[in-house]
Design a protein around this motif. Sequence first.
Motif, PDB file in Angstrom:
ATOM      1  N   PHE A 143       3.235 -21.698  10.341  1.00  0.00           N
ATOM      2  CA  PHE A 143       2.486 -20.487  10.007  1.00  0.00           C
ATOM      3  C   PHE A 143       3.427 -19.281   9.916  1.00  0.00           C
ATOM      4  O   PHE A 143       4.278 -19.072  10.789  1.00  0.00           O
ATOM      5  CB  PHE A 143       1.432 -20.223  11.080  1.00  0.00           C
ATOM      6  CG  PHE A 143       0.062 -20.736  10.702  1.00  0.00           C
ATOM      7  CD1 PHE A 143      -0.075 -21.791   9.813  1.00  0.00           C
ATOM      8  CD2 PHE A 143      -1.084 -20.168  11.221  1.00  0.00           C
ATOM      9  CE1 PHE A 143      -1.326 -22.269   9.453  1.00  0.00           C
ATOM     10  CE2 PHE A 143      -2.334 -20.630  10.873  1.00  0.00           C
ATOM     11  CZ  PHE A 143      -2.462 -21.681   9.982  1.00  0.00           C
ATOM     12  N   THR A 144       3.275 -18.541   8.841  1.00  0.00           N
ATOM     13  CA  THR A 144       4.021 -17.290   8.647  1.00  0.00           C
ATOM     14  C   THR A 144       3.042 -16.215   8.147  1.00  0.00           C
ATOM     15  O   THR A 144       1.859 -16.495   7.945  1.00  0.00           O
ATOM     16  CB  THR A 144       5.141 -17.472   7.614  1.00  0.00           C
ATOM     17  OG1 THR A 144       4.553 -17.794   6.336  1.00  0.00           O
ATOM     18  CG2 THR A 144       6.098 -18.601   8.021  1.00  0.00           C
ATOM     19  N   ASP A 145       3.563 -15.028   7.930  1.00  0.00           N
ATOM     20  CA  ASP A 145       2.718 -13.956   7.403  1.00  0.00           C
ATOM     21  C   ASP A 145       2.203 -14.270   6.009  1.00  0.00           C
ATOM     22  O   ASP A 145       1.218 -13.681   5.543  1.00  0.00           O
ATOM     23  CB  ASP A 145       3.496 -12.641   7.376  1.00  0.00           C
ATOM     24  CG  ASP A 145       3.815 -12.137   8.779  1.00  0.00           C
ATOM     25  OD1 ASP A 145       3.077 -12.527   9.712  1.00  0.00           O
ATOM     26  OD2 ASP A 145       4.788 -11.369   8.935  1.00  0.00           O
ATOM     27  N   ASP A 146       2.878 -15.202   5.334  1.00  0.00           N
ATOM     28  CA  ASP A 146       2.483 -15.535   3.963  1.00  0.00           C
ATOM     29  C   ASP A 146       1.319 -16.525   3.903  1.00  0.00           C
ATOM     30  O   ASP A 146       0.626 -16.605   2.879  1.00  0.00           O
ATOM     31  CB  ASP A 146       3.673 -16.123   3.207  1.00  0.00           C
ATOM     32  CG  ASP A 146       4.796 -15.111   3.032  1.00  0.00           C
ATOM     33  OD1 ASP A 146       4.466 -13.899   2.965  1.00  0.00           O
ATOM     34  OD2 ASP A 146       5.967 -15.528   2.986  1.00  0.00           O
ATOM     35  N   ASN A 204      -9.608 -12.746  17.650  1.00  0.00           N
ATOM     36  CA  ASN A 204      -8.839 -13.935  18.047  1.00  0.00           C
ATOM     37  C   ASN A 204      -8.156 -14.593  16.855  1.00  0.00           C
ATOM     38  O   ASN A 204      -7.163 -15.311  17.016  1.00  0.00           O
ATOM     39  CB  ASN A 204      -9.749 -14.942  18.733  1.00  0.00           C
ATOM     40  CG  ASN A 204     -10.264 -14.447  20.077  1.00  0.00           C
ATOM     41  OD1 ASN A 204      -9.622 -13.604  20.721  1.00  0.00           O
ATOM     42  ND2 ASN A 204     -11.406 -14.956  20.497  1.00  0.00           N
ATOM     43  N   LEU A 205      -8.685 -14.369  15.657  1.00  0.00           N
ATOM     44  CA  LEU A 205      -8.137 -15.001  14.457  1.00  0.00           C
ATOM     45  C   LEU A 205      -7.113 -14.134  13.743  1.00  0.00           C
ATOM     46  O   LEU A 205      -6.598 -14.521  12.692  1.00  0.00           O
ATOM     47  CB  LEU A 205      -9.277 -15.332  13.476  1.00  0.00           C
ATOM     48  CG  LEU A 205     -10.248 -16.424  13.910  1.00  0.00           C
ATOM     49  CD1 LEU A 205     -11.447 -16.475  12.963  1.00  0.00           C
ATOM     50  CD2 LEU A 205      -9.545 -17.782  13.936  1.00  0.00           C
ATOM     51  N   ARG A 206      -6.797 -12.980  14.297  1.00  0.00           N
ATOM     52  CA  ARG A 206      -5.922 -12.042  13.592  1.00  0.00           C
ATOM     53  C   ARG A 206      -4.526 -12.616  13.349  1.00  0.00           C
ATOM     54  O   ARG A 206      -3.876 -12.286  12.357  1.00  0.00           O
ATOM     55  CB  ARG A 206      -5.825 -10.720  14.369  1.00  0.00           C
ATOM     56  CG  ARG A 206      -5.055 -10.811  15.668  1.00  0.00           C
ATOM     57  CD  ARG A 206      -5.221  -9.553  16.526  1.00  0.00           C
ATOM     58  NE  ARG A 206      -4.373  -9.581  17.716  1.00  0.00           N
ATOM     59  CZ  ARG A 206      -4.649 -10.281  18.814  1.00  0.00           C
ATOM     60  NH1 ARG A 206      -5.755 -11.040  18.857  1.00  0.00           N
ATOM     61  NH2 ARG A 206      -3.844 -10.258  19.853  1.00  0.00           N
ATOM     62  N   GLU A 207      -4.046 -13.460  14.270  1.00  0.00           N
ATOM     63  CA  GLU A 207      -2.720 -14.060  14.101  1.00  0.00           C
ATOM     64  C   GLU A 207      -2.798 -15.458  13.483  1.00  0.00           C
ATOM     65  O   GLU A 207      -1.783 -16.129  13.349  1.00  0.00           O
ATOM     66  CB  GLU A 207      -2.012 -14.132  15.451  1.00  0.00           C
ATOM     67  CG  GLU A 207      -1.697 -12.763  16.044  1.00  0.00           C
ATOM     68  CD  GLU A 207      -0.958 -12.879  17.362  1.00  0.00           C
ATOM     69  OE1 GLU A 207      -0.702 -14.033  17.790  1.00  0.00           O
ATOM     70  OE2 GLU A 207      -0.635 -11.842  17.961  1.00  0.00           O
ATOM     71  N   GLY A 208      -4.003 -15.872  13.132  1.00  0.00           N
ATOM     72  CA  GLY A 208      -4.160 -17.194  12.550  1.00  0.00           C
ATOM     73  C   GLY A 208      -4.187 -18.280  13.616  1.00  0.00           C
ATOM     74  O   GLY A 208      -3.777 -18.068  14.756  1.00  0.00           O
ATOM     75  N   ALA A 209      -4.673 -19.450  13.245  1.00  0.00           N
ATOM     76  CA  ALA A 209      -4.724 -20.594  14.153  1.00  0.00           C
ATOM     77  C   ALA A 209      -4.662 -21.872  13.338  1.00  0.00           C
ATOM     78  O   ALA A 209      -5.385 -22.003  12.335  1.00  0.00           O
ATOM     79  CB  ALA A 209      -5.997 -20.558  15.006  1.00  0.00           C
ATOM     80  N   GLU A 210      -3.779 -22.761  13.742  1.00  0.00           N
ATOM     81  CA  GLU A 210      -3.667 -24.041  13.024  1.00  0.00           C
ATOM     82  C   GLU A 210      -4.910 -24.914  13.197  1.00  0.00           C
ATOM     83  O   GLU A 210      -5.268 -25.683  12.316  1.00  0.00           O
ATOM     84  CB  GLU A 210      -2.439 -24.816  13.501  1.00  0.00           C
ATOM     85  CG  GLU A 210      -1.105 -24.239  13.062  1.00  0.00           C
ATOM     86  CD  GLU A 210      -0.594 -23.160  14.001  1.00  0.00           C
ATOM     87  OE1 GLU A 210       0.537 -22.678  13.791  1.00  0.00           O
ATOM     88  OE2 GLU A 210      -1.326 -22.786  14.945  1.00  0.00           O
ATOM     89  N   GLY A 263      -6.235 -19.537   6.398  1.00  0.00           N
ATOM     90  CA  GLY A 263      -7.115 -20.336   7.233  1.00  0.00           C
ATOM     91  C   GLY A 263      -6.382 -21.442   7.962  1.00  0.00           C
ATOM     92  O   GLY A 263      -5.165 -21.624   7.823  1.00  0.00           O
ATOM     93  N   PRO A 264      -7.116 -22.223   8.746  1.00  0.00           N
ATOM     94  CA  PRO A 264      -6.492 -23.261   9.582  1.00  0.00           C
ATOM     95  C   PRO A 264      -6.077 -24.480   8.770  1.00  0.00           C
ATOM     96  O   PRO A 264      -6.522 -24.679   7.641  1.00  0.00           O
ATOM     97  CB  PRO A 264      -7.615 -23.622  10.563  1.00  0.00           C
ATOM     98  CG  PRO A 264      -8.860 -23.420   9.757  1.00  0.00           C
ATOM     99  CD  PRO A 264      -8.581 -22.201   8.900  1.00  0.00           C
ATOM    100  N   TYR A 265      -5.231 -25.297   9.393  1.00  0.00           N
ATOM    101  CA  TYR A 265      -4.877 -26.589   8.810  1.00  0.00           C
ATOM    102  C   TYR A 265      -5.901 -27.664   9.189  1.00  0.00           C
ATOM    103  O   TYR A 265      -6.088 -28.642   8.463  1.00  0.00           O
ATOM    104  CB  TYR A 265      -3.495 -27.033   9.303  1.00  0.00           C
ATOM    105  CG  TYR A 265      -2.331 -26.334   8.638  1.00  0.00           C
ATOM    106  CD1 TYR A 265      -2.385 -25.969   7.295  1.00  0.00           C
ATOM    107  CD2 TYR A 265      -1.172 -26.053   9.357  1.00  0.00           C
ATOM    108  CE1 TYR A 265      -1.311 -25.337   6.688  1.00  0.00           C
ATOM    109  CE2 TYR A 265      -0.090 -25.424   8.751  1.00  0.00           C
ATOM    110  CZ  TYR A 265      -0.165 -25.069   7.418  1.00  0.00           C
ATOM    111  OH  TYR A 265       0.898 -24.445   6.809  1.00  0.00           O
TER     112      TYR A 265
END
Length: 588
Positions: free
Chosen positions: A230-233, A284-290, A238-240
Motif C-alpha cells: 500500500f502506498t499513497d497511490d 479508521n479507513l483514512r490510511e487504508g486497510a488491506e 480500497g482493500p485487497y
Amino acid sequence: MPPPANPASRASSALDESYVPPMTNNDLAAVRSRYLGVDKKKRKIRKMNDRKFVFDWDEQEDTFAADAPAIVGSHRQGAQVMFGRGHLAGMDDGGGGPVTRRTGGETQLADAMERRKALKAGYDDRHWTDKPLNEMQERDWRIFREDFSIAARGGNIPHPLRSWAESTIPEQILAVIDTIGYKEPSPIQRQAIPIGLQNRDIIGIAETGSGKTAAFVIPMLAFISGLPPFTDDNRHLGPYALILAPTRELAQQIESEARKFASPLGFRCVSIVGGRAVEEQQFNLREGAEIIIATPGRLKDVLERHVLVLSQCRYIVMDEADRMVHLGFEVDLTFILDKLPSEAMAGEDQGEAMDVDSEVMVKKGRTRVTTLFSATMPPAVERLAKKYLKRPAIITIGEAGRAVDTVEQRVEFVTGDEKKKIRLLEILNSGGFQAPIIVFVNQKKSADMVAKDLSRAGWRATTLHSGKNQTEREAALNSFRTGDADILVATDLAGRGIDVQDVSLVINFHMANTIEAYVHRIGRTGRAGKLGTAITLLSNDDDEVMYELKQEISKSPVSKMNPELARHESAQHKVTRDMKRKRDEEQD
C-alpha cells in the motif's frame, strides 16, 4: 487221461491262495483312519440359536484392496479379492500373489518369502504416521482423510496438511503461526489451506468451533503478500481482501483473530459494523486497510455513501453464509459482490488451464478468489455460489449441520419459568461446572430477568441481546471473556461467532426454536477438541423440535438419551406448526 491230483496238493494250493498275512499296527491304524475316522477332530456343531449372520469386516478392507495389486495378484472382481491356486479356495487368478492374513486389524503376509517378495514389489504396510511425506501413497492419503473426517470434491484436490512444517505456506506466515502457538492444524485447516494456496474458490462446510477463521485467513495473507504494498497511490482504491460476516460480534471476533496473523506481516485490518458512527469508521479507513471485515448491511451503506470503494478487492470470504441469508442479507450480498472489479485478475487473461473433473478449465476471465463457509446449503446460498464462485472445491468436515462429538447433551423436562429458575440455580450451585457458563433464552426480556435472579443468588452475570447498543454488547462480552462475569445470559445473538475459551457448560433455559439454532448454541462449549456439557430444560411446548432433538442426541457418542424424551409422543415424528394448530383447535 491224466491221473487225478493228489488231495494233499490240492489243499496246499487252496491254503496258498486264501492266505492273508497278519496285519501290523500301522495297517490297523490306516484301516481305522480310513473307515472309522477315529483320529479325526470332532466336528463342531453349531447350536440352533447360534445361527446368526457373521460379517467379518475389517475397517481397512476397502482401502487395502484398492491399492494392493502386488499383494493379491493382477485380477480383481469388484471388491472381492481372489487368491492364486493352492492359496485359498483353489482359485487361480493367474497372478499367484502371496496370501495375506489379518490379525488384530493389521494386514500381514503369510510367510517370510512372501514378505520379501512384497517388499521388492514396493508394498509397505506402515501407518501414515510412521512414514515421511515423500513415501505417502494414495492409500495412505485416503486413510489420512478418514482419520480426520475430511471429504473433498471438485477435481484437482491437493493432499491435506499433515503438519505445518510440511506445508507450502510462506516462511514468514509459518513464523507467525508458530508465534501464535498453533501446534497442529484442525481438520478444516488441513484441507482448506492447501486448496486456498492454489488461489482457488472454495465452499467449506464444517462444524462450529472447527478453526475456520485461520483456514481462510492464512491463504488470504499468502495471496495479498504477492500484491504491491500500500502506498499513497493505491490505498484509496480500497482493500485487497474482504471478509463478510452475519453479526457484529462475529465480525469483530474475526478481526481480532485476523490481526494476530496480519499485524506481524505489516497488514492492517479494519472492521465495518453497525452500531458505530460512520464517521468513526471513515476515520479508521483514512490510511487504508488491506483487509476489511464487515457486516453486509453496514458495508452496503458505506459503499452507497462512497466512503469506501472496492476497485482492487480480489479476495472475498463469506463466513456463515447461511446465517447471512437467514437474516435477510441476500440482496445486500448481491449488491456488494456486484461492486467488485469486473476485469480479469492479473495473469488470468493468459488462459491458464487446470484439470477439473476430467475437464480442462481455462481460468481466463476469473475476477476474484471467493471462499464461502456455511453450515448448511439452503437454495439462496446455492444461488450465490453458482453466480459468484467458479468451479469451487467443496470441503466437508464430519457431517454437516450436526453437533460436535465433544459435547455431552443432556435433557431435563421442567415446566414453567419459575421451576426452571430453581433448577438453573441447582445446576449452578452443584459445583460440577466451572465458569465461564452460557445460559440461552429466547427473548431479551427473559435474558434480563434471568440475569437479575442470578445476581441475587450471588452469581456475577451479564447479558447479551439485541436490545443493547454496540458499546454495551462489547462491554458485556469483554467482561465475560476476562472473567469479570461468570455467566453470560444471551439470546441466539450469541449462538454464532462467540468464541470464549473453556466454556464448560451451556444451559438452554429455553429450547431453541430450530434444531440448527440448538446446534450452534451448544457449539459454544466443547471447542478445539475439549469436552463440554449442554443441558436443555425442555417442556411440552417445545414439541416442534423434539423429534429432531431426539435424532441429534442419538447421533452423539458421548450423550445418553433421556427416557422421557425417547417416549414422548412428539419425539416419534416431526410435528409441524399446522399439526400443532389443528391439535390445539381440537382440544378447544
